[in-house]
Design an enzyme around this catalytic site. Structure first.
Site, short mmCIF file in Angstrom:
data_model
loop_
_atom_site.label_atom_id
_atom_site.label_comp_id
_atom_site.label_asym_id
_atom_site.label_seq_id
_atom_site.Cartn_x
_atom_site.Cartn_y
_atom_site.Cartn_z
N LYS A 39 0.83 -1.20 0.00
CA LYS A 39 0.00 0.00 0.00
C LYS A 39 0.86 1.25 0.00
CE LYS A 39 -3.68 -0.52 2.54
NZ LYS A 39 -4.18 -0.76 3.90
N ARG A 109 -2.94 3.39 8.46
CA ARG A 109 -3.28 2.22 7.66
C ARG A 109 -2.18 1.17 7.68
NH1 ARG A 109 -4.58 4.69 1.87
NH2 ARG A 109 -5.83 2.79 1.71
N GLY A 118 -8.22 -6.54 4.25
CA GLY A 118 -9.03 -6.52 5.46
C GLY A 118 -8.50 -7.33 6.63
N MET A 120 -5.75 -6.74 8.48
CA MET A 120 -5.20 -5.93 9.57
C MET A 120 -6.05 -4.68 9.72
SD MET A 120 -1.19 -6.50 8.98
CE MET A 120 -1.32 -6.09 7.28
N ARG A 382 -3.38 -1.65 -6.36
CA ARG A 382 -2.60 -2.87 -6.22
C ARG A 382 -2.92 -3.81 -7.37
NH1 ARG A 382 -6.00 -4.34 -0.90
NH2 ARG A 382 -7.96 -4.78 -1.90
N HIS A 498 -15.98 -8.10 0.34
CA HIS A 498 -14.97 -8.99 0.93
C HIS A 498 -15.12 -10.40 0.39
CE1 HIS A 498 -13.47 -11.71 4.14
NE2 HIS A 498 -12.49 -10.83 4.17
N ARG A 606 -0.75 -48.31 -15.84
CA ARG A 606 -0.70 -49.39 -14.85
C ARG A 606 -1.58 -50.54 -15.29
NH1 ARG A 606 -1.77 -44.93 -10.43
NH2 ARG A 606 -3.08 -44.42 -12.19
N ARG A 662 3.63 -50.37 -17.61
CA ARG A 662 4.31 -51.02 -16.49
C ARG A 662 3.75 -52.43 -16.30
NH1 ARG A 662 3.72 -48.50 -10.61
NH2 ARG A 662 1.65 -49.43 -10.74
N GLU A 789 12.73 -46.74 -8.11
CA GLU A 789 11.88 -46.48 -6.93
C GLU A 789 12.43 -47.14 -5.68
OE1 GLU A 789 7.98 -48.03 -7.77
OE2 GLU A 789 8.79 -49.60 -9.04
N SER A 808 12.24 -44.33 -15.20
CA SER A 808 11.13 -43.49 -14.79
C SER A 808 11.11 -43.49 -13.27
CB SER A 808 9.82 -44.04 -15.35
OG SER A 808 8.76 -43.24 -14.89
N GLY A 810 9.77 -43.53 -9.91
CA GLY A 810 8.51 -43.77 -9.22
C GLY A 810 8.65 -43.12 -7.85
N ASN A 812 6.66 -42.02 -5.66
CA ASN A 812 5.82 -42.40 -4.51
C ASN A 812 6.57 -43.43 -3.68
OD1 ASN A 812 3.96 -40.78 -5.69
ND2 ASN A 812 2.58 -42.42 -6.33
N ASP A 813 6.99 -44.52 -4.34
CA ASP A 813 7.72 -45.55 -3.61
C ASP A 813 9.10 -45.07 -3.20
OD1 ASP A 813 6.51 -48.06 -2.95
OD2 ASP A 813 6.05 -48.28 -5.08
N CYS A 875 7.14 -40.47 -12.83
CA CYS A 875 5.73 -40.82 -12.97
C CYS A 875 5.02 -40.87 -11.62
CB CYS A 875 5.58 -42.15 -13.70
SG CYS A 875 6.31 -43.53 -12.80
N TYR A 895 11.08 -35.75 -19.16
CA TYR A 895 9.65 -35.48 -19.08
C TYR A 895 9.12 -35.70 -17.66
CZ TYR A 895 8.87 -40.53 -19.03
OH TYR A 895 8.87 -41.85 -18.67
P1 ADP Z 1 -7.48 -2.29 3.86
O1 ADP Z 1 -6.08 -2.72 3.83
O2 ADP Z 1 -8.31 -3.09 4.78
O3 ADP Z 1 -8.07 -2.11 2.51
P2 ADP Z 1 -7.16 0.57 4.00
O4 ADP Z 1 -5.96 1.10 4.68
O5 ADP Z 1 -7.13 0.55 2.53
O6 ADP Z 1 -7.51 -0.85 4.59
O7 ADP Z 1 -8.36 1.43 4.50
C1 ADP Z 1 -9.68 1.06 4.27
C2 ADP Z 1 -10.47 2.20 3.72
O8 ADP Z 1 -10.39 3.34 4.53
C3 ADP Z 1 -9.98 2.67 2.37
O9 ADP Z 1 -10.49 1.88 1.35
C4 ADP Z 1 -10.56 4.07 2.31
O10 ADP Z 1 -11.89 4.04 1.88
C5 ADP Z 1 -10.50 4.50 3.75
N1 ADP Z 1 -9.34 5.35 3.91
C6 ADP Z 1 -8.09 5.02 4.22
N2 ADP Z 1 -7.27 6.08 4.22
C7 ADP Z 1 -8.04 7.15 3.93
C8 ADP Z 1 -7.80 8.54 3.77
N3 ADP Z 1 -6.59 9.05 3.91
N4 ADP Z 1 -8.85 9.31 3.45
C9 ADP Z 1 -10.07 8.81 3.30
N5 ADP Z 1 -10.37 7.52 3.43
C10 ADP Z 1 -9.37 6.69 3.74
MG MG Z 2 -7.67 -0.85 1.10
MG MG Z 3 -9.33 -2.64 6.79
#
Ligand code: ADP
Ligand code: MG
Ligand code: MG
Length: 941
Positions: A39, A109, A118, A120, A382, A498, A606, A662, A789, A808, A810, A812-813, A875, A895
């Site tokens: 990020k 963040r 989501g 962390m 990303r 999600h 086989r 075989r 094998e 070849s 084998g 597994n064995d 194989c 192969y």
């Molecule tokens: P995650 O890794 O769970 O996607 P983010 O760090 O992307 O978490 O934050 C989740 C959401 O929070 C983002 O998608 C955005 O909508 C909002 N957010 C994060 N930073 C900002 C910011 N500087 N201004 C406005 N919204 C933010």
């Molecule tokens: Mg995000």
């Molecule tokens: Mg989040």
């Protein structure tokens, strides 16, 4: 790796821990994702590109490492660097952190090297207190908005930093309960109808709740808030759901997370504001079209969390939804107009940015944005997680668009991912009872019992049952259940929810946003609005992730048909690989399937499987139970014509390609009747006393059958068995040759450990072949080789290669015997061995390269010294495992052979192995590849 000191600017002394971005400049870039997290690195990259990114700074992953290594404390230099970074943000944003008149608000963040959606924590609107909120009112001229931010901040901070969460499974989020009470008291249902006063009271109530439950006061000092949030984000690297996710995705715990501190922009300032998620291509199908979801007047996770069902970015997608939900054009426009219609200027900007980003990263992007009073801000980009089908299509399209070259395209798809494409699809002709239809979020066709919680899904999976996880929406807490389920069905959320995101990442079938579903967790059932009846936990349903349809019961499936892109993609992969790929196939049907998947021969046919078929088993049993050679020959005379028919079918299906057959391998008792009933039955059929059969069966009993009388040991002691099999093979080969079919039989002797064994058997096999060829009056080229094998065979491979024309492995064995672990008995301790890190993986799935691999390498070396043109393959089950394929490439095998359905996976893995090879070697096959260029690294984000 170490971060370079002060990025070459020589201003600050000591180690650099903080990297600023914004105002058209950035210290970091996308290449630093290991240090800044995906990020932070991509925010820096976007800022550097001049895209609108709110100013911020990223605290590096090295601080995370330090934090855990030093009892959750920070390096001394950090505080100063954060202060400097914050002053820079203040300068760009022209606001001050903690300033009661013109406050700067921050988001804090998390961000690991690879995205963990989501998993962390994030805190928004940080810096608010009873004074600064007044400044925010002044800035915005909107008291309601200011208190909405404050309310959200206290709630998020209370949850994420202070840890105020539900105390039991059944308790609801206590903040949400207070919010609900407030709405009830006011007789409203929507958050947006809460007044400024309501929100102010909620802030106080939330703070009171924190005081009561946790006995701490909510921190008013913005700096205390900031360090609290930073610590919470580092802490969230080791929360349970992040750990689970890392385990599933194989992400090392040492990587750590970075923390990005960024100035807030607001999507919740009014109806000219919005927040959303967009994808530069359709990630389910790969279609080249911007798409995604947004919500007007909303903030943060509102879109992803599926709280309100969001609107579509494009008009086309909005219309498709209207068709799906049978809404008129008027209803659509009133309820969920697209961004394209609602905010056309922002839509155009978004489109342009999407194009810029794709061209820059040369890959499909997953984007988060916020619109504050008609200005669009980029908050994240990303590399988008995608389904296998879209991965293939996007790779092929991008190569054809000239964005990437073909070798990059081939490297963009993980071999294992293809598995998803090779799976069956719903049989279009099967009778089906459709329940409802949602968004096709991630393709596949799966059936399973309905479960309503992640824990239930996991439990059922352990009990060996197949389940579909049915939820109103999913959250990061459900990750283990999603992993365990065959498929996922949700009532709410869009293509960026999600559930959709995670399923695509896992390659799991998912249907989301099924608006008509009415799910009752308490009663463990759901109904479909407007339809009869309920479905309870434990009942079967089927999902079609390509159409979004949901069916009652278990719908039959059929083989998938490859798309044009898939065919093109595989043709590219084939150009780069050196390893040949064959299939393990025992029947003409399997051989046919293998061929359509691109098998270049059969690496293991086989013969014993043929023995089990229908009536034949009786003749086989007769042979085994025969008292003498004459009796055995009599029984074999019944079996051989049938085997010959099998060989004709298989050799014909593989015309022009080699087929390794075989000779009989398993211990004979495997063919004998197990139950008393079967024994009596057989005695009657053979017209012999039961007692005699019983004695014979007991005589064949072995204590260690896998190390017993099997493989070539049968051939040595009962010559007539191998002779008869050889006769069947050669007669089939000769007959087909006369028909004009090109056959290439390779006769393989199993379980050889001594040169003398193979010498003896080879002599007999050659004698029979010569006889048949003479009698039939045609020439058929054939070879005789052996499996490697038994570990001894690997050790003395040079002597064996003097007789064998091919090897070849084998594996597994070979693995069983080298590790001294019986595969059939390993289930009791193997998982524990993997869990405790004694084995990095199950050695029966992925080759033990540092142990068994040495035997393979030794045998290859010794074998080729004795016979330079020795053909060598593998194989065992490992032939379809990408890591093992890579090993086979490096060990210069000719192969790999795997199950028919894994042939494309092995082809792609072989191409990856060749493309990753440094320095490039001249290869025998791949004539179109002249000089290998260095492999272009895929943009990691
Ligand atoms: P995650 O890794 O769970 O996607 P983010 O760090 O992307 O978490 O934050 C989740 C959401 O929070 C983002 O998608 C955005 O909508 C909002 N957010 C994060 N930073 C900002 C910011 N500087 N201004 C406005 N919204 C933010
Ligand atoms: Mg995000
Ligand atoms: Mg989040």
């Amino acid at each position: 790796m170490e971060a370079q000191e002060s990025n070459g600017r020589g201003r600050s002394r000591g180690k650099r821990y903080v990297y600023s971005f914004g105002g058209g400049k950035a210290d970091g870039n996308a290449g630093l994702n290991w240090l800044l997290g995906g990020k932070g690195a991509n925010l820096a990259e976007m800022a550097g590109l001049g895209l609108p990114v709110p100013a911020g700074m990223t605290i590096s992953t090295e601080v995370c490492t330090y934090y855990y290594a030093h009892g959750r404390t920070y390096p001394t230099e950090l505080e100063k660097q954060v202060q400097t970074g914050l002053s820079r943000i203040e300068k760009v944003m022209k606001r001050r952190f903690g300033d009661p008149k013109n406050p700067l608000l921050l988001s804090v963040r998390s961000g690991a090297r690879v995205s963990m959606p989501g998993m962390m924590d994030t805190v928004l609107n940080l810096g608010l207190n009873d004074e600064t909120v007044l400044g925010l009112i002044k800035q915005s001229g909107n008291p309601r908005f200011a208190y909405d931010c404050y309310r959200r901040f206290v709630q998020m901070y209370g949850d994420v930093v202070l840890g105020l969460k539900p105390e039991s499974k059944t308790e609801r989020d206590p903040f949400e309960v207070l919010l609900e009470h407030k709405k009830e008291a006011r007789g409203i249902t929507l958050d947006t109808d809460l007044t400024t006063d309501d929100l102010r009271e909620l802030v106080a109530a939330f703070k009171g709740l924190i005081q009561d439950r946790l006995h701490v006061s909510f921190p008013n000092d913005p700096w205390e808030q900031l360090w609290g949030a930073v610590g919470a984000v580092f802490g969230s690297w080791n929360n349970q759901r992040a750990i689970t996710y890392r385990k599933i995705e194989n992400i090392p715990g040492e990587w750590g997370t970075a923390v990005t501190v960024q100035s807030m922009v607001f999507g919740n300032l009014g109806d000219d504001c919005a927040t959303g998620v967009a994808f530069t291509r359709d990630l389910a199908t790969g279609e080249e079209a911007l798409n995604g979801d947004f919500l007007v007047n909303a903030q943060g996770e509102d879109v992803v969390a599926g709280i309100r069902t969001p609107q579509q970015i494009t008009l086309a997608a909005s219309r498709q939804r209207a068709v799906r939900e049978s809404h008129s054009e008027e209803e659509r426009k009133a309820q969920y107009p697209s961004l394209e219609e609602r905010m056309p200027a922002n839509y155009t900007t978004l489109q342009e940015i999407a194009q810029t980003l794709e061209a820059h990263y040369r890959d499909a992007q997953d984007i988060e944005f916020t619109i504050e009073r008609e200005k669009l801000w980029m908050l994240q980009t990303r590399t988008a997680k995608r389904t296998a089908a879209s991965a293939v299509k996007i790779a092929v399209d991008m190569a054809q668009e000239g964005l990437i070259d073909e070798r990059t395209a081939v490297l963009r798809v993980k071999p294992e991912q293809l598995d998803q494409l090779l799976h069956p699809m719903l049989d279009p002709n099967a009778p089906k009872q459709r329940l409802t239809r949602g968004l096709p979020a991630s393709p596949g066709a799966v059936s399973g019992e309905v479960v309503f919680s992640a824990d239930d899904a996991e439990e059922a999976k352990h009990a060996g049952r197949k389940v579909i996880l049915v939820r109103i929406e999913t959250s990061p807490e459900d990750i283990h259940g999603m992993h365990a389920a065959e498929g996922i069905l949700t009532a709410r959320g869009g293509a960026s929810s999600h559930a959709a995101l995670v399923s695509r990442g896992m390659g799991k079938c998912a249907v989301v946003g099924c608006e008509a579903l009415e799910i009752d967790y308490e009663r463990q059932e759901f109904r479909v609005r407007g339809a009869e009846g309920v479905l309870r936990a434990g009942e079967w349903i089927t999902l079609d992730g390509s159409t979004g349809e949901v069916f009652r019961g278990q719908v039959p499936t059929r083989e998938p048909s490859p798309t044009a892109e898939f065919t093109t993609f595989m043709a590219w992969a084939d150009r780069f690989r050196r390893l040949r790929v064959r299939a393990n196939a025992d029947t003409p049907h399997d051989a046919q399937v293998a061929r359509t998947f691109g098998a270049e021969g059969i690496g293991l046919c086989r013969t014993e499987h043929m023995f089990f078929d229908g009536e034949r088993i009786d003749a086989v049993r007769e042979m085994i139970l025969a008292e003498d050679t004459a009796g055995r020959v009599r029984a074999l005379d019944k079996i051989i014509p049938m085997q010959k028919e099998d060989f004709i079918g298989i050799l014909r299906a593989m015309a022009g390609l080699p087929v390794t057959i075989r000779l009989l391998d398993p211990p004979l008792h495997e063919f004998l009747p197990n139950t008393e009933e079967d024994l009596v039955d057989l005695a009657q059929k053979l017209n012999v006393p039961v007692e005699r059969l019983r004695t014979k069966r007991n005589a064949l009993h072995e204590l260690n059958p896998m190390l017993g009388h099997r493989g070539c040991r049968l051939g040595v002691t009962f010559p007539e068995i191998y002779e008869a099999q050889t006769r069947a093979i050669m007669e089939a080969a000769c007959e087909l040759t006369r028909e004009g079919v090109h056959v290439i039989p390779e006769i393989m002797v199993p379980l050889v450990g001594f040169k003398r064994e193979l010498d003896l058997l080879r002599e007999r096999i050659v004698r029979v072949c010569t006889e048949v060829i003479h009698a039939q009056g045609v020439t058929v080229p054939y070879t005789i080789g052996t499996m490697i094998e038994v570990p001894r065979a690997a050790l003395v491979a040079d002597t064996i290669a003097a007789t064998a024309e091919f090897f070849s492995f084998g594996t597994n064995d070979l693995t069983q015997m080298a590790l001294g672990i019986s595969r059939d008995d390993a289930g009791k301790f193997l998982p524990e061995y993997v869990a405790q890190g004694i084995f990095p993986q199950d050695p029966f799935v992925s080759l033990d390269q540092s142990g068994v691999g040495l035997l393979v390498e030794l045998a290859v070396r010794k074998g080729r010294v004795a016979r330079p043109d020795l053909k060598i393959g593998i194989c065992g089950e490992h032939g379809g495992d990408p890591a093992s394929v890579q090993f086979c490439h490096q060990a210069s095998l000719d192969y790999v052979s795997c199950s028919p359905y894994r042939v494309p996976i092995a082809r792609l893995a072989a191409a990856h192995a060749a493309l990753r090879e440094k320095p490039p070697v001249k290869t025998r096959r791949a004539p179109r590849r002249k000089q290998a260029e260095p492999v272009q690294a895929a943009a990691t984000a």
